[in-house]
Every structure is written in C-alpha cells, then in structure tokens.
Design an enzyme around this catalytic site. Structure first.
Site, PDB file in Angstrom:
ATOM      1  N   ASP A 194      44.058  43.046  53.131  1.00  0.00           N
ATOM      2  CA  ASP A 194      43.794  41.607  53.087  1.00  0.00           C
ATOM      3  C   ASP A 194      43.995  41.118  54.515  1.00  0.00           C
ATOM      4  O   ASP A 194      45.119  41.043  55.005  1.00  0.00           O
ATOM      5  CB  ASP A 194      44.772  40.900  52.135  1.00  0.00           C
ATOM      6  CG  ASP A 194      44.477  39.408  51.992  1.00  0.00           C
ATOM      7  OD1 ASP A 194      43.877  38.830  52.929  1.00  0.00           O
ATOM      8  OD2 ASP A 194      44.840  38.818  50.967  1.00  0.00           O
ATOM      9  N   HIS A 195      42.899  40.776  55.200  1.00  0.00           N
ATOM     10  CA  HIS A 195      43.006  40.515  56.640  1.00  0.00           C
ATOM     11  C   HIS A 195      43.874  39.296  56.957  1.00  0.00           C
ATOM     12  O   HIS A 195      44.352  39.156  58.080  1.00  0.00           O
ATOM     13  CB  HIS A 195      41.616  40.362  57.272  1.00  0.00           C
ATOM     14  CG  HIS A 195      40.895  39.104  56.914  1.00  0.00           C
ATOM     15  ND1 HIS A 195      40.003  39.034  55.872  1.00  0.00           N
ATOM     16  CD2 HIS A 195      40.938  37.872  57.463  1.00  0.00           C
ATOM     17  CE1 HIS A 195      39.521  37.809  55.802  1.00  0.00           C
ATOM     18  NE2 HIS A 195      40.069  37.075  56.741  1.00  0.00           N
ATOM     19  N   HIS A 257      43.817  35.822  49.565  1.00  0.00           N
ATOM     20  CA  HIS A 257      44.408  35.182  50.741  1.00  0.00           C
ATOM     21  C   HIS A 257      45.473  34.144  50.383  1.00  0.00           C
ATOM     22  O   HIS A 257      46.599  34.191  50.879  1.00  0.00           O
ATOM     23  CB  HIS A 257      43.313  34.495  51.572  1.00  0.00           C
ATOM     24  CG  HIS A 257      42.252  35.423  52.061  1.00  0.00           C
ATOM     25  ND1 HIS A 257      42.456  36.761  52.269  1.00  0.00           N
ATOM     26  CD2 HIS A 257      40.954  35.196  52.405  1.00  0.00           C
ATOM     27  CE1 HIS A 257      41.343  37.323  52.710  1.00  0.00           C
ATOM     28  NE2 HIS A 257      40.422  36.394  52.807  1.00  0.00           N
TER      29      HIS A 257
END
Length: 507
Positions: A194-195, A257
């Site tokens: 998950d960036h 996110h």
C-alpha cells in the site's frame, strides 16, 4: 575557521540498511505502474547508492521484447531524469533484463527459472529473488501458484512476493485469495503493498505518538472528541475508467489507504518496534472497528459522483461523460462515512472518513479534534473558543500543525486561535522519498513493517463489506449523489457531521 552549512537536523540520516544481492522480477513490466513508479523508484535507489552492485532487474510480460527493447522503453520513461544523470543511467541500464513470460503458462514460468539461474551467474545475485506482481488482480492467485509450482518460492529465506492492491474485492474474496497465496508460500514471504504506507508522514504517526510523552496520555476518548481522515484529489478518473468503473472510491481508496491511516492513528503501543508486534496491533484495532450504524448502514455512508464543473474557459466534464465510463454509471467517485472503534481507548469517539476526485485541493490529512475546555473563562475573538486540533498532513505538504488558543493583543482577556507548524521539507532540507522508493527497499530487505498482513486485509474488508453488499443488493438505500467538480462534495456528506453538530475541516 571552517563554517559548516550542514543542516543539523539531517545529521545521522541516510544510515540505510544494506540490501542483499538479488534479482527483482517485475511481472507486468510493460504496464503503466512499471513505467511511472517502479523503474523511477529503483533508479532513485541506485542513484542514492542503496542498491548492491550484485543486483539485477528482470522485466516480464507477454510482449516479445528483448533486453535492449526493455532498456530503450525504460529510458523513454525516465527521459527527464536521465538527462540530469546520464552517467548513472549508463550504469543502471546494465542491470535491466527482460524475459517474455505468461504467468498462465507453466512452461513460461519454468523457462523463467532457467533465465534467473543465468542472471544469478552473470550478476552474482546468489539466488535471492523478489517477485513483484504488477499485474491485474485477477492473476495474483494464479501467479503465486505458478511461481510455487516452478519451485521459485520454496526457500523463504531467498524468495518473496510483492502483491499490489486491491487484494480482493470484499471479505470473502480476500479470504479466498489469502488461502491461495499462503498455500504457495509462507506469510513472511508475502508483501501486500500500500504505497500510502511509504509516505514519511504516515510513518511519522507512530513516532509522534510513541516517542513523545506529551501526546500518548491524551490520545484517547477522554480528550479527543472526533477524528477526521481525508484523502482529496483534484484530478478526475483520467485514463483509469476501465479499472475505476469496476472499483469505485470505496474499494480504490477507503479499504486500503484511509484504513491504514485509521489503524496507525488508533492502534495500541506495540511492545517493541518489531514488524509483527506493529502488525498485531493494527489488526486488533481494525477488528474492533465498525460502521456507526450496523443495523442501518446506509445512514452512516454517503456516495457521490462528480458532475460538470470548472469555468467557461476551463470546463470540466462530469464522471459519466469521461471516456470509457458508462453513461448510466452508479460508481462512486466520492465516499464519506462514520465509524466507531469498540475498545477502551476509543469507545464513543466518532471517526469520519472521506475521499473524492475532482475536489478543490489535493490533500491527505488526519485531524484530531480535542474536547473543549470544560469552562470558557475568556471571551474568544469571533465567538466561542476554537477546539484544539492536531493536524497530520500526509501530502502534499508533509508535516504537522497544532491549533490552540492564545491571548489576543490588547488590554482585554480575549483569546484567538494560532497554530504551530512543522514541515518535513523545511526542517530536513530536502523532500522525502517517494512512497515506492521506501517500500521497494523494504521489500528487498525482507522488512514487512510497512506491508499489510493477511488478517489486516481481511479485517478491513470485513468492515466495509456490509456497504458493498448494500450497493450490490439494494442500491436505492445508498444512492449516488452528485457534486459539482471543484467543490468539496455533496451536501449529504456535510449532513453526516451536522447531525453531531460538527463540520468537515476545510484544508
């Protein structure tokens, strides 16, 4: 006398851990993510001298490219950076190789293993491999099965798999995908990326909370009145209509996110700074989270799409007019909701989450609003005193600010709000690494701290699956509202807070 111009706040930084010799294998190497994010991040790591000399990148896709063609296309993607760092690129491109592979064809994957053995000898990568699945989510399970069947995951000390989001579409599919992936290899070989977790300010939530004694004693229901988590984008769907129509804001942003930011904000202190200790606490708090109204979930969630907006000079089309979007689409580009966490720390504190496209400002932030003083002793400029707020700015201006009351100038005893601000760029003198830079480094190091574990993913999907089922089975109860592009969303989202006497913070 020599005068040092070194920023004292940067002393001791860049003491990075050493990445072992290895080959990074990127499946989906012809795709957009590889061009825009992965290769630029790897080139940045190379320029920072954080990659070992015994290193290789093997791009894999179904296209029949050669090594030279792959290098040429990656050079096109990095044209601006190469112009500034030509000598670095001349060295870096020697690390790039390509092998045509269809993950659905067992013979291709066996041939991949043979090519990796050749690269091991050429580049002295010692049999260490990180496999990055930058492919359609439909191939995550079959890709892991194919790698396992070819014997490429048999050694958990030498091989690992990085899987992009979304990991599943709902609770049931996430459980099924976990079973497939975990049958192919051990959990400690699986890195679900998950960036957002690569952003400095997301990681800083842990440091702010657990390295400062002034915050943790008041980080609970006794002092915090409510929490707002926002991820706003100014762009529309752009060229992602095919993906977005099947996903929507709830799956694309909230489940991963925003939920990760929620978990880091609300988790208990781990017993030690250890990957599994941290992920244990994140999983526990997500398992305690629930929709504010479980009996009637449509009352705690608002969905919407952006309509036309902009100006006569610069008009913006609505979502249903975007290329590739169904003119009768009911996919949400905006979602807002209210949650509770049923544990001792957070019982009764409302959490408000929202995300949307075509909003007025690009920003991501966590806002903790503290309870008001029990007695208002002083007159406040402009009305009642402003509640104290701690604002954690995730992007684009990474930092934090604290809003509190002080005495206004003059002879009277009136108060007014002021804020103290911290900026990463100003304090440390250079921008933070882009999220994929940090996460790729951690994956190659085998450090899972910033990656989601299987039970975390399932807990997040379990939280939102009632809404997804409602959208599927009874969409009239959770209708699509419309908001003008360039505004802060539909009025119904404001009503979600107005019922509690609150308003969304306007960044």
């Amino acid at each position: 006398m020599t005068v040092s111009h070194t920023n004292p706040l940067r002393v001791g930084l860049r003491q990075e851990r050493v990445i072992a010799p290895q080959c990074l294998v990127i499946f989906g190497a012809s795709g957009d993510l590889t061009h825009r994010k992965l290769i630029p991040a790897l080139f940045e790591l190379f320029r920072q001298r954080r990659l070992p000399s015994e290193f290789a990148i093997l791009g894999c896709a179904r296209r029949p490219w050669s090594d030279e063609e792959f290098r040429r296309r990656m050079a096109e993607a990095l044209a601006d950076e190469i112009e500034q760092h030509q000598s670095a690129w001349a060295q870096f491109e020697g690390c790039l190789f390509y092998e045509p592979v269809d993950l659905e064809q067992p013979a291709d994957v066996v041939r991949l293993g043979t090519r990796l053995e050749v690269i091991d000898r050429q580049r002295a990568t010692r049999g260490n491999r990180t496999f990055y699945l930058s492919v359609s989510p439909a191939f995550y399970g079959s890709g892991c099965r194919s790698l396992a069947a070819a014997g490429l995951l048999k050694d958990p000390t030498r091989s690992r798999v990085v899987i992009e989001k979304p990991f599943g579409r709902d609770y049931g599919s996430a459980q099924q995908l976990n079973r497939v992936v975990q049958a192919a290899g051990q959990e400690n070989q699986v890195f679900r990326i998950d960036h957002y977790l690569g952003k400095e300010t997301v990681q800083n939530i842990l440091v702010l909370r657990f390295a400062n004694t002034i915050f943790e004693p008041i980080w609970n229901r006794n002092f915090i009145a409510n929490v707002q988590i926002t991820a706003a984008e100014t762009v529309g769907v752009e060229e992602r209509a095919g993906y977005y129509e099947d996903s929507g804001a709830l799956r694309d942003m909230v489940q991963n996110h925003l939920t990760q930011m929620l978990a880091l904000t609300t988790m208990e202190a781990p017993g030690r700074f250890d990957p599994e200790a941290i992920r244990n606490e994140k999983a526990k708090v997500l398992q305690a989270a629930r929709l504010a109204n479980e009996e009637e979930p449509w009352k705690c969630c608002v969905r919407a799409q952006y309509g036309r907006g902009g100006s006569a000079v610069n008009p913006v089309v609505g979502y249903r007019e975007e290329p590739g979007v169904n003119p009768q689409s009911t996919t949400e580009t905006y979602v807002a909701m209210k949650l509770f966490i049923d544990n001792w720390r957070w019982q009764g504190v409302p959490f408000y989450l929202r995300t949307g496209k075509r909003l007025p400002k690009r920003t991501s932030e966590v806002v903790l609003t503290f309870r008001e003083a029990p007695v208002h002793l002083f007159d406040a400029a402009g009305g009642s005193p402003t509640a104290n707020q701690l604002i954690l700015r995730i992007q684009p201006d990474e930092g934090a600010e604290f809003l509190f009351e002080v005495k206004a100038p003059g002879s009277g005893m009136r108060s007014r709000p002021v804020d103290m601000q911290f900026s990463y760029d100003e304090s440390f003198g250079e921008p933070s690494d882009e999220g994929y830079v940090r996460l790729l480094a951690d994956a190659m190091l085998g450090d899972p701290t910033l990656f989601t574990r299987g039970d975390e993913v399932e807990a997040a999907w379990r939280l939102y699956t009632p809404l997804l089922e409602l959208i599927e089975d009874n969409p009239a109860l959770l209708p699509i509202h419309t908001y003008e592009a360039g505004t802060w969303g539909p009025g119904a989202a404001d009503n979600l807070l107005a019922d509690d006497g609150l308003m969304w913070r306007r960044p």
